[in-house]
Write a protein that holds these residues in place. Structure first.
Motif, PDB file in Angstrom:
ATOM      1  N   ARG A 295     -23.288  36.042  32.841  1.00  0.00           N
ATOM      2  CA  ARG A 295     -22.194  35.116  33.200  1.00  0.00           C
ATOM      3  C   ARG A 295     -22.615  34.192  34.333  1.00  0.00           C
ATOM      4  O   ARG A 295     -22.401  32.971  34.276  1.00  0.00           O
ATOM      5  N   VAL A 296     -23.241  34.749  35.364  1.00  0.00           N
ATOM      6  CA  VAL A 296     -23.661  33.945  36.518  1.00  0.00           C
ATOM      7  C   VAL A 296     -24.753  32.955  36.102  1.00  0.00           C
ATOM      8  O   VAL A 296     -24.703  31.765  36.452  1.00  0.00           O
ATOM      9  N   ILE A 297     -25.736  33.430  35.349  1.00  0.00           N
ATOM     10  CA  ILE A 297     -26.828  32.560  34.907  1.00  0.00           C
ATOM     11  C   ILE A 297     -26.300  31.463  33.995  1.00  0.00           C
ATOM     12  O   ILE A 297     -26.718  30.297  34.078  1.00  0.00           O
ATOM     13  N   ARG A 298     -25.357  31.824  33.101  1.00  0.00           N
ATOM     14  CA  ARG A 298     -24.827  30.862  32.134  1.00  0.00           C
ATOM     15  C   ARG A 298     -24.237  29.633  32.827  1.00  0.00           C
ATOM     16  O   ARG A 298     -24.500  28.499  32.431  1.00  0.00           O
ATOM     17  N   GLU A 299     -23.442  29.855  33.859  1.00  0.00           N
ATOM     18  CA  GLU A 299     -22.785  28.723  34.513  1.00  0.00           C
ATOM     19  C   GLU A 299     -23.796  27.801  35.183  1.00  0.00           C
ATOM     20  O   GLU A 299     -23.623  26.582  35.189  1.00  0.00           O
ATOM     21  N   GLU A 300     -24.852  28.384  35.734  1.00  0.00           N
ATOM     22  CA  GLU A 300     -25.868  27.542  36.372  1.00  0.00           C
ATOM     23  C   GLU A 300     -26.726  26.836  35.328  1.00  0.00           C
ATOM     24  O   GLU A 300     -27.095  25.669  35.490  1.00  0.00           O
ATOM     25  N   VAL A 301     -27.038  27.514  34.232  1.00  0.00           N
ATOM     26  CA  VAL A 301     -27.794  26.873  33.152  1.00  0.00           C
ATOM     27  C   VAL A 301     -27.001  25.710  32.567  1.00  0.00           C
ATOM     28  O   VAL A 301     -27.558  24.630  32.301  1.00  0.00           O
ATOM     29  N   LEU A 302     -25.695  25.877  32.387  1.00  0.00           N
ATOM     30  CA  LEU A 302     -24.871  24.787  31.853  1.00  0.00           C
ATOM     31  C   LEU A 302     -24.848  23.602  32.813  1.00  0.00           C
ATOM     32  O   LEU A 302     -24.874  22.442  32.380  1.00  0.00           O
ATOM     33  N   ARG A 303     -24.806  23.881  34.101  1.00  0.00           N
ATOM     34  CA  ARG A 303     -24.835  22.783  35.077  1.00  0.00           C
ATOM     35  C   ARG A 303     -26.147  22.009  34.966  1.00  0.00           C
ATOM     36  O   ARG A 303     -26.154  20.778  34.866  1.00  0.00           O
ATOM     37  N   VAL A 304     -27.253  22.735  34.952  1.00  0.00           N
ATOM     38  CA  VAL A 304     -28.567  22.097  34.970  1.00  0.00           C
ATOM     39  C   VAL A 304     -28.896  21.468  33.619  1.00  0.00           C
ATOM     40  O   VAL A 304     -29.683  20.519  33.545  1.00  0.00           O
ATOM     41  N   SER A 305     -28.267  21.953  32.558  1.00  0.00           N
ATOM     42  CA  SER A 305     -28.572  21.417  31.224  1.00  0.00           C
ATOM     43  C   SER A 305     -28.241  19.933  31.116  1.00  0.00           C
ATOM     44  O   SER A 305     -28.812  19.233  30.275  1.00  0.00           O
ATOM     45  N   GLU A 306     -27.351  19.444  31.957  1.00  0.00           N
ATOM     46  CA  GLU A 306     -26.959  18.033  31.903  1.00  0.00           C
ATOM     47  C   GLU A 306     -27.743  17.187  32.893  1.00  0.00           C
ATOM     48  O   GLU A 306     -27.465  15.992  33.041  1.00  0.00           O
ATOM     49  N   LEU A 307     -28.717  17.802  33.577  1.00  0.00           N
ATOM     50  CA  LEU A 307     -29.539  17.078  34.547  1.00  0.00           C
ATOM     51  C   LEU A 307     -30.906  16.768  33.928  1.00  0.00           C
ATOM     52  O   LEU A 307     -31.101  16.863  32.729  1.00  0.00           O
ATOM     53  N   SER A 308     -31.859  16.430  34.774  1.00  0.00           N
ATOM     54  CA  SER A 308     -33.168  15.986  34.300  1.00  0.00           C
ATOM     55  C   SER A 308     -34.078  17.161  33.940  1.00  0.00           C
ATOM     56  O   SER A 308     -33.793  18.315  34.256  1.00  0.00           O
ATOM     57  N   THR A 309     -35.192  16.825  33.295  1.00  0.00           N
ATOM     58  CA  THR A 309     -36.212  17.831  32.973  1.00  0.00           C
ATOM     59  C   THR A 309     -36.689  18.525  34.237  1.00  0.00           C
ATOM     60  O   THR A 309     -36.917  19.744  34.245  1.00  0.00           O
ATOM     61  N   HIS A 311     -35.055  19.115  36.991  1.00  0.00           N
ATOM     62  CA  HIS A 311     -34.065  20.093  37.455  1.00  0.00           C
ATOM     63  C   HIS A 311     -34.115  21.371  36.616  1.00  0.00           C
ATOM     64  O   HIS A 311     -34.023  22.476  37.156  1.00  0.00           O
ATOM     65  N   ARG A 312     -34.260  21.209  35.310  1.00  0.00           N
ATOM     66  CA  ARG A 312     -34.328  22.396  34.450  1.00  0.00           C
ATOM     67  C   ARG A 312     -35.563  23.224  34.775  1.00  0.00           C
ATOM     68  O   ARG A 312     -35.502  24.459  34.867  1.00  0.00           O
ATOM     69  N   CYS A 313     -36.694  22.540  34.947  1.00  0.00           N
ATOM     70  CA  CYS A 313     -37.931  23.250  35.244  1.00  0.00           C
ATOM     71  C   CYS A 313     -37.849  23.920  36.617  1.00  0.00           C
ATOM     72  O   CYS A 313     -38.324  25.049  36.800  1.00  0.00           O
ATOM     73  N   GLN A 350     -33.831  24.046  23.026  1.00  0.00           N
ATOM     74  CA  GLN A 350     -35.241  23.662  22.977  1.00  0.00           C
ATOM     75  C   GLN A 350     -35.710  23.141  24.326  1.00  0.00           C
ATOM     76  O   GLN A 350     -36.861  23.372  24.738  1.00  0.00           O
ATOM     77  N   GLN A 351     -34.831  22.438  25.047  1.00  0.00           N
ATOM     78  CA  GLN A 351     -35.199  21.938  26.379  1.00  0.00           C
ATOM     79  C   GLN A 351     -35.513  23.097  27.323  1.00  0.00           C
ATOM     80  O   GLN A 351     -36.449  23.010  28.134  1.00  0.00           O
ATOM     81  N   PHE A 352     -34.734  24.172  27.227  1.00  0.00           N
ATOM     82  CA  PHE A 352     -34.999  25.310  28.107  1.00  0.00           C
ATOM     83  C   PHE A 352     -36.208  26.117  27.645  1.00  0.00           C
ATOM     84  O   PHE A 352     -36.903  26.723  28.477  1.00  0.00           O
ATOM     85  N   ALA A 353     -36.483  26.128  26.355  1.00  0.00           N
ATOM     86  CA  ALA A 353     -37.725  26.751  25.889  1.00  0.00           C
ATOM     87  C   ALA A 353     -38.924  26.007  26.489  1.00  0.00           C
ATOM     88  O   ALA A 353     -39.891  26.633  26.949  1.00  0.00           O
ATOM     89  N   THR A 354     -38.841  24.686  26.511  1.00  0.00           N
ATOM     90  CA  THR A 354     -39.899  23.880  27.127  1.00  0.00           C
ATOM     91  C   THR A 354     -39.989  24.162  28.621  1.00  0.00           C
ATOM     92  O   THR A 354     -41.085  24.267  29.187  1.00  0.00           O
ATOM     93  N   ALA A 355     -38.842  24.299  29.275  1.00  0.00           N
ATOM     94  CA  ALA A 355     -38.837  24.584  30.711  1.00  0.00           C
ATOM     95  C   ALA A 355     -39.504  25.920  31.010  1.00  0.00           C
ATOM     96  O   ALA A 355     -40.214  26.062  32.016  1.00  0.00           O
ATOM     97  N   ILE A 356     -39.300  26.924  30.146  1.00  0.00           N
ATOM     98  CA  ILE A 356     -39.950  28.226  30.326  1.00  0.00           C
ATOM     99  C   ILE A 356     -41.460  28.074  30.247  1.00  0.00           C
ATOM    100  O   ILE A 356     -42.206  28.611  31.082  1.00  0.00           O
ATOM    101  N   VAL A 357     -41.912  27.330  29.251  1.00  0.00           N
ATOM    102  CA  VAL A 357     -43.355  27.128  29.075  1.00  0.00           C
ATOM    103  C   VAL A 357     -43.936  26.404  30.283  1.00  0.00           C
ATOM    104  O   VAL A 357     -44.983  26.798  30.832  1.00  0.00           O
ATOM    105  N   GLN A 358     -43.272  25.357  30.733  1.00  0.00           N
ATOM    106  CA  GLN A 358     -43.767  24.586  31.873  1.00  0.00           C
ATOM    107  C   GLN A 358     -43.750  25.420  33.152  1.00  0.00           C
ATOM    108  O   GLN A 358     -44.697  25.386  33.945  1.00  0.00           O
TER     109      GLN A 358
END
Length: 408
Positions: A295-309, A311-313, A350-358
């Motif tokens: 739950r805690v991670i989800r809310e932060e991931v949703l916030r960052v999902s709308e930001l730049s690459t 921020h996600r990385c 897919q964006q977060f899969a890329t962020a994991i790899v990076q």
């Protein structure tokens, strides 16, 4: 082409000339006035409702006359003619009491409270809302009774009478939930949280504001979500928990439709307590039960999902930094992150899969290999279709980044 409701009602007026069909004409004027009011056409609405009220009076139809008066009062309030609106609601309330119509009388009393509040007369507003609540309860309308209690409590809170407001706001929340009024429950819980902060009880405020967030899904009621998050940031700040305060404040600011005062409030919290988002997420997770980590991670991931690459990385990289120094918890942390990523829409996933790899590649080889090993163990906890999807996505992202497709 289909006619609008306004056009239909306007045409109906000609079918019921006032001299031949006064009751039908008055009824049509009443409905037309209501439609015009909803459309924001205040002046023609007032004209139609005034005519309806006078014609019902001439016909001796007291109940219909009073109902028209309540609607007319609402129009006068919208037009800024507050004294006239107050007089209209008061007269309607008296008439409806004589007619033994508690529901309509409750509506008149509730609206009278709004006007009295607009006029700055808090005591009169509270008296009107107390009466409205009593009448709504007598008529078995808990949602409306809860709204009256909520406005009453909020007015007391604004007047600096926090202790008095608590009972009313607790009752407002109970009534809204009893009625299945999710939005009303959210508003009551939000106001209750503010009252509890004013009463110097931040722990209770945190619970109430988290309750409010449950009624304000980020994707459905984003502005209300942002409001509750900004208030939650204040509650955490009052509880001397800066990491949670910053996390909530950033999540409020992550909503584009957040109102200007909400944004200013959240930004002020961040200004008073500077810190890095990636550090705050891990600090908050350290204090949470592992069952709450997704739950805690989800809310932060949703916030960052709308930001730049970037921020996600940064979020994922910071998460991995924390994971490496939390040996007993690292596998559960990794599983929680992957669980949240699996829930995301395809593009964001897919964006977060890329962020994991990076985030894995941009570090010394021993750390990279250790992260891969932890993620591989976490992946093995998922069902085969989910495991395959994640592995394929990570390998595809690695190939796109010019890296070996060695995720497993």
């Amino acid at each position: 082409m289909a006619q609008s409701e306004q056009e239909v009602l306007t045409a109906r007026l000609t079918q019921y000339p006032v001299d031949r069909y006064p009751v039908q004409h008055a009824t049509t004027q009443f409905h037309l006035g209501s439609v015009l009011l909803q459309a924001g056409e205040t002046d023609p609405a007032l004209a139609a409702l005034t005519m309806a009220r006078e014609m019902f009076r001439s016909a001796g139809m007291r109940l219909e006359q009073a109902k028209a008066a309540v609607m007319l009062g609402a129009g006068l309030r919208l037009a800024g003619r507050l004294e006239e609106a107050a007089e209209t609601f008061s007269a309607a309330s008296t008439e409806l009491a004589d007619l033994d119509s508690p529901l309509e009388q409750a509506a008149a009393a509730y609206n009278l409270g709004l006007v009295r509040q607009d006029l700055g007369d808090v005591e009169a507003a509270c008296a009107a809302w107390a009466r409205a609540m009593e009448l709504f309860l007598a008529a078995n309308y808990p949602a409306q009774a809860g709204a009256a209690a909520r406005d009453h409590g909020a007015a007391l809170l604004a007047a600096g009478r926090a202790e008095e407001s608590l009972r009313l706001l607790e009752e407002a929340l109970t009534l809204a939930e009893r009625a299945g009024d999710e939005a009303g429950a959210g508003m009551a819980a939000n106001a209750l949280g503010l009252a509890q902060m004013a009463a110097d009880d931040p722990a209770a405020a945190v619970k109430s504001l988290q309750h409010a967030l449950g009624a304000f899904p980020r994707s459905i009621r984003p502005a209300e979500y942002a409001m509750a998050k900004a208030n939650l940031a204040l509650a955490h700040e009052q509880a001397d928990d800066p990491a949670r305060a910053r996390l909530a404040a950033r999540q409020a600011l992550g909503i584009p439709s957040a109102a200007a005062p909400v944004r200013a409030q959240a930004q002020a919290v961040l200004s008073r307590h500077p810190g890095r988002p990636e550090d705050d997420l891990l600090a908050v997770l350290d204090g949470e039960d592992p069952e709450q980590w997704p739950r805690v991670i989800r809310e932060e991931v949703l916030r960052v999902s709308e930001l730049s690459t970037e921020h996600r990385c940064a979020l994922v990289s910071g998460f991995f930094d924390g994971l490496l120094v939390r040996t007993p918890a690292m596998y559960n942390l990794a599983e929680s992150l992957l669980q949240v990523i699996l829930e995301l829409p395809p593009r964001t996933y897919q964006q977060f899969a890329t962020a994991i790899v990076q985030a894995s590649a941009d570090r010394p080889e021993p750390d990279d290999q250790r992260i891969r090993a932890v993620l591989a163990s976490a992946l093995a906890r998922f069902a085969i279709p989910q495991w395959q999807r994640l592995v394929e996505s990570l390998n595809a992202a690695a190939t796109a980044e010019g890296q070996p497709a060695t995720w497993r």
